[in-house]
Structure formats: C-alpha cells, structure tokens
Design an enzyme around this catalytic site. Structure first.
Site, PDB file in Angstrom:
ATOM      1  N   ILE A   1      45.282  38.042   6.165  1.00  0.00           N
ATOM      2  CA  ILE A   1      44.359  37.820   5.037  1.00  0.00           C
ATOM      3  C   ILE A   1      43.034  37.269   5.572  1.00  0.00           C
ATOM      4  O   ILE A   1      43.039  36.267   6.289  1.00  0.00           O
ATOM      5  CB  ILE A   1      44.928  36.788   4.031  1.00  0.00           C
ATOM      6  CG1 ILE A   1      46.285  37.248   3.497  1.00  0.00           C
ATOM      7  CG2 ILE A   1      43.951  36.570   2.884  1.00  0.00           C
ATOM      8  CD1 ILE A   1      46.947  36.221   2.573  1.00  0.00           C
TER       9      ILE A   1
ATOM     10  N   GLY B   1      53.692  38.120  11.372  1.00  0.00           N
ATOM     11  CA  GLY B   1      54.144  39.390  11.932  1.00  0.00           C
ATOM     12  C   GLY B   1      53.108  39.940  12.898  1.00  0.00           C
ATOM     13  O   GLY B   1      51.938  39.568  12.869  1.00  0.00           O
TER      14      GLY B   1
ATOM     15  N   ASP C   1      53.729  24.066  10.144  1.00  0.00           N
ATOM     16  CA  ASP C   1      52.837  25.219  10.322  1.00  0.00           C
ATOM     17  C   ASP C   1      51.865  25.356   9.136  1.00  0.00           C
ATOM     18  O   ASP C   1      50.658  25.493   9.317  1.00  0.00           O
ATOM     19  CB  ASP C   1      53.718  26.472  10.469  1.00  0.00           C
ATOM     20  CG  ASP C   1      52.935  27.749  10.565  1.00  0.00           C
ATOM     21  OD1 ASP C   1      52.446  28.061  11.664  1.00  0.00           O
ATOM     22  OD2 ASP C   1      52.780  28.441   9.522  1.00  0.00           O
TER      23      ASP C   1
ATOM     24  N   ALA D   1      32.347  48.268  16.760  1.00  0.00           N
ATOM     25  CA  ALA D   1      31.725  47.297  17.675  1.00  0.00           C
ATOM     26  C   ALA D   1      30.439  47.836  18.289  1.00  0.00           C
ATOM     27  O   ALA D   1      29.685  47.081  18.893  1.00  0.00           O
ATOM     28  CB  ALA D   1      32.715  46.927  18.779  1.00  0.00           C
TER      29      ALA D   1
ATOM     30  N   THR E   1      54.461  38.190  20.939  1.00  0.00           N
ATOM     31  CA  THR E   1      54.430  39.110  19.796  1.00  0.00           C
ATOM     32  C   THR E   1      52.989  39.472  19.432  1.00  0.00           C
ATOM     33  O   THR E   1      52.638  40.654  19.326  1.00  0.00           O
ATOM     34  CB  THR E   1      55.112  38.432  18.576  1.00  0.00           C
ATOM     35  OG1 THR E   1      56.417  38.028  18.967  1.00  0.00           O
ATOM     36  CG2 THR E   1      55.205  39.363  17.398  1.00  0.00           C
TER      37      THR E   1
ATOM     38  N   GLU F   1      40.247  33.650  12.675  1.00  0.00           N
ATOM     39  CA  GLU F   1      40.770  34.251  11.441  1.00  0.00           C
ATOM     40  C   GLU F   1      42.291  34.337  11.445  1.00  0.00           C
ATOM     41  O   GLU F   1      42.955  34.105  10.425  1.00  0.00           O
ATOM     42  CB  GLU F   1      40.175  35.660  11.273  1.00  0.00           C
ATOM     43  CG  GLU F   1      40.520  36.347   9.985  1.00  0.00           C
ATOM     44  CD  GLU F   1      39.946  35.626   8.773  1.00  0.00           C
ATOM     45  OE1 GLU F   1      40.755  35.000   8.072  1.00  0.00           O
ATOM     46  OE2 GLU F   1      38.728  35.668   8.542  1.00  0.00           O
TER      47      GLU F   1
ATOM     48  N   LYS G   1      46.989  27.941  15.389  1.00  0.00           N
ATOM     49  CA  LYS G   1      46.587  26.950  14.364  1.00  0.00           C
ATOM     50  C   LYS G   1      46.938  25.528  14.768  1.00  0.00           C
ATOM     51  O   LYS G   1      46.232  24.587  14.426  1.00  0.00           O
ATOM     52  CB  LYS G   1      47.188  27.265  12.992  1.00  0.00           C
ATOM     53  CG  LYS G   1      48.693  27.213  12.908  1.00  0.00           C
ATOM     54  CD  LYS G   1      49.260  28.559  13.110  1.00  0.00           C
ATOM     55  CE  LYS G   1      50.651  28.549  13.659  1.00  0.00           C
ATOM     56  NZ  LYS G   1      51.218  29.873  13.790  1.00  0.00           N
TER      57      LYS G   1
ATOM     58  N   LYS H   1      47.672  24.830   8.894  1.00  0.00           N
ATOM     59  CA  LYS H   1      46.763  25.843   8.339  1.00  0.00           C
ATOM     60  C   LYS H   1      45.926  25.244   7.203  1.00  0.00           C
ATOM     61  O   LYS H   1      44.737  25.545   7.068  1.00  0.00           O
ATOM     62  CB  LYS H   1      47.575  27.048   7.851  1.00  0.00           C
ATOM     63  CG  LYS H   1      48.209  27.839   9.005  1.00  0.00           C
ATOM     64  CD  LYS H   1      49.229  28.829   8.482  1.00  0.00           C
ATOM     65  CE  LYS H   1      49.853  29.642   9.612  1.00  0.00           C
ATOM     66  NZ  LYS H   1      51.047  30.380   9.194  1.00  0.00           N
TER      67      LYS H   1
END
Ligand code: HSE
Length: 433
Positions: A137, A303, A202, A34, A14, A130, A106, A206
């Site tokens: 976020i 997502g 999960d 970039a 995904t 990130e 993670k 994090k």
C-alpha cells in the site's frame, strides 16, 4: 541509451529475492519509468550458494556489505535484512559511503530513525521506506506527498498481515490459532520471529513510522501502549459476531486535546466497514485529513511481491530524484506543536467487555452498578444460559455506549478487584466507522 543505474541488494531473503526478480523480469517497464535501465550490480547475503531460482550470475553474489558500500559504480542500495543489527551498521556504512538507501526494515526505522535520518541528511543522501509500512500500500507516499496539504487528524490501521490473516481465518473457517500461524509462516507473511507479529511489535513499529510522517514527531515505539492478538479466542469472536462486529488488530494515532494519542490493540470493527472487510494478509489504513476528509487505503500488506512492488517503486523514485525531494521534507511538520506531546488515549468510544462472573443472584447488578458508579452507560448485555451448575463461571458480555476510555479502565480495575469475578475482564474498544 542512457547509462544504467547500478543498484546493490543487501539481503536475499523473501523480499530481497522478490526485488531481484521484479527488477529483472519487468526490466523494460521499469526502464521506461526510471528513464534508464536499473541493473542489479551486486547482491550480498549470508548464503550466496543457496539456490533462490534467481537469474543472478554467481560472481555478483557475495557476503560482504563492503562489496556494495565500497563499489563506486553502485549509487543506490536496497537494504532488505530484518532486525536491528547488523542492519543498523549496514545502513550507516551505506550512507557513509554515499549510497541512497531504500529499505523495508520497519524495526530499524522505528528504533533508530532519528539517528539514521540525520546521518542521511548530513551526507546529502535519501532513505526511502515505502515498503516498511503496510507492504504494497503506498501509504508513505500518500501521507508524505499526496496529502501534504492536510493536517492529519487521525489514523487507524490494520498494519500486520500475519495477525490479520490469523484473526480472519480463525473467524471464517473456525481454524486453530497455531495451524493458521504455521500457514502464515509458510506463505512468507510472518517475521523470522512470528512473536513480533502476534504480540503487536511489528504493527506498533509501523505506527511509529506513520506518526512520524503524519505528525512530524518520532514517538519511541516502546512508549506506545500495545496489546497483541494472543488473548483473542474464538469465544470473543463469536460474541463480537453476535453484536455485528469482527475483531481486528487496530493501530490508532489521533490528535486529541492538543496531544497525540496512540495505541495498538485488538478492537471490534463493525461488519460492513472497510476495516472489518479487511481479510487475510491484507492491510488497511483509514485516515482523516482536515481538507480531504476520511480516506481509506487497502492492499496486501505482507508477502514477497507486494513488498517488492514498494521497494522497486522506491528504487525508481530514488533514480529519478523524487525520493530525495520527499526525504528532505519528510516528518518536518508540527515538531513544535501539540502533536509533539504524547498523551494517554482518552477518547470517547463504545467499549466491549467480557467479564467472567460467577453465576449467582445479584452478580449482574453488582457489575452494572460498578459501571454506573464510573458514569458508564450500558447499550446491551449478553449472558447465554449456562450449562453448568449455579455459581459456575460464565461470560457476561457488555457493550457500553460511548464513554471515556480512562473511565472504562478504572471500572474494569474495580470489577476485577471484586469478589464476583473469576477471571480477568477483556476490554476492547469498538469502532463503528
Ligand atoms: N510480518 C509482517 C506482516 C510483514 O505480517 O505484516 C510485513 O512487515
């Protein structure tokens, strides 16, 4: 035109597919950021023949990680496979062969972060991550760069989109837990094994990564007390609503009494506060810095495209050299300070208790008496008129005034050992801001 940067994509699930799509569809915009074009030189995945609707020529997709790690034209690799193995071996192979790495994994960082960070530093490479925390976020950049002047005092976060989607959809639509979980899987939020979403694994992983950034200490994620959302039922949600609260799965890390206290558990959050208004697959982080005060971050935490947004930003940061600078100074705070010592969570908080009592004379006074013995003061009590016969099991819901978490735990153990209860007490902390 400046020479393009060639990147390798490892994993076309995904997130990997979203990253390829974004790099290709927003190529002009990304080139401007970039300063040079970013080209997908190669992607490796388990099943190259599968049609993912990507504009990647077939001869650029293969199965062997070495097609990325041994290709000298590739300088940046995005490692977008989940789980620990073969992800760990792949990361090591990429770093050993001089690639800067961007990852959304993670679990890998929470489990093997110290070893992998050390290897990257030894090899003069960077790891940018990130996308590993709170999806779209930019919380990693916020803590590592923008809030660098602050000592972070506390972090509260809704860090798992799937469980937040389940809780908020059950609450708002009265939907059934299993149906909502299936929907989260269909929407691509859930992990390959959704047990890791709902049991809190999960979100705890994090939280461990955020704690590394904010407090400069790697806490083994398995040492963080963790409760998932499996025990949250529609009854609990209704009682919380009656008291003016919603239930969210909240990760907490705070400095307290010279120690770092952490936990992951469902909590009551006051309606109208930002955490309570975080719905669906959204994530949120509320943190307090000593200079900046309380800050709130909100956005899609799971997502395909929100996560791809974070991965591609990291690729751009790596290309322009920002990632290397940030990585050199990441997590170097306070390692000898009080935050390095993990302590139990014993903050003063309001607590919500649902005690399953036998509806008999004197039971209410026994329960309130036990709370009193432990120094716990009661703010409100709800018991609805039971429809069953006298002596039937009924829920007794109690909201306490702010009190020590440790005292409440002792009181709950005492209540559950008494002869007036007919089930295990649910105890949730209550967050008013
Ligand atoms: N399964 C995760 C979630 C995806 O639901 O938040 C992002 O880590």
């Amino acid at each position: 035109m400046t020479q393009p940067v060639r990147v390798g994509i490892v994993g076309l699930g995904t997130v990997g597919s979203g990253v390829v799509r974004l790099l290709m569809e927003s190529a002009d915009h990304i080139t401007r950021h970039a300063g040079r074009p970013i080209v997908v030189e190669r992607a490796v995945c388990r099943d190259p023949a599968r049609d993912r609707g990507l504009r990647l020529p077939a001869d650029r997709v293969s199965t062997d990680i070495r097609d990325v790690s041994r290709d000298p034209s590739i300088t940046v690799a995005a490692l977008l496979v989940g789980g620990l193995e073969p992800a760990r071996s792949m990361m090591i192979d990429l770093l050993e062969h001089g690639k800067d790495v961007v990852t959304a994994n993670k679990a890998l960082l929470a489990e093997h972060g110290p070893e992998l960070f050390e290897l990257a530093r030894k090899k003069g490479r960077s790891i940018a991550f990130e996308a590993a925390v709170a999806g779209g976020i930019p919380i990693v950049a916020a803590i590592a760069e923008c809030l660098a002047a602050n000592r972070i005092e506390s972090i509260r976060g809704i860090l798992n989109g799937t469980s937040n989607f389940i809780l908020s959809t059950m609450e708002e639509e009265g939907a059934d837990y299993a149906d909502v979980l299936k929907l989260a899987q269909a929407k691509g939020f859930a992990e390959a094994d959704p047990a890791m979403d709902v049991d809190g694994t999960d979100a705890t992983q994090k939280l461990a990564i955020l704690a590394h950034l904010a407090f400069g200490v790697w806490v083994p994620w398995g040492d963080i007390p963790r409760t998932g959302i499996e025990g949250v039922d529609s009854d609990l949600m209704a009682y919380a609503g009656e008291l003016g609260y919603r239930i969210r799965l909240v990760a907490v890390a705070s400095r307290s009494g010279g120690k770092l206290a952490m936990r992951l558990a469902p909590a009551l959050v006051k309606v109208g506060t930002p955490l309570a208004e975080t719905r669906g697959a959204y994530n949120a982080v509320s943190l307090v810095g000593d200079a900046v005060g309380r800050m709130f971050f909100h956005g899609l935490g799971a997502g395909q495209m929100p996560t791809a947004s974070a991965v591609v930003a990291d690729i751009i940061d790596t290309v322009v050299g920002r990632a290397a600078i940030t990585f050199r100074t990441t997590g170097v705070l306070d390692t000898d300070g009080p935050a390095a010592r993990m302590g139990g969570m014993d903050t003063l908080e309001k607590h919500f208790l649902r005690v399953c009592v036998n509806d008999l004379p004197g039971v209410l006074s026994r329960i309130t008496g036990i709370l009193g013995e432990h120094g716990i003061s009661i703010a409100s009590v709800i018991q609805h008129d039971p429809s069953g016969a006298s002596g039937a099991a009924v829920p007794l819901v109690i909201m306490t005034h702010a009190c020590s978490t440790a005292a409440v735990e002792r009181a709950v153990a005492h209540i559950d050992a008494s002869d007036v209860v007919s089930g295990k007490t649910v105890c949730l902390s209550v967050l008013d801001e």
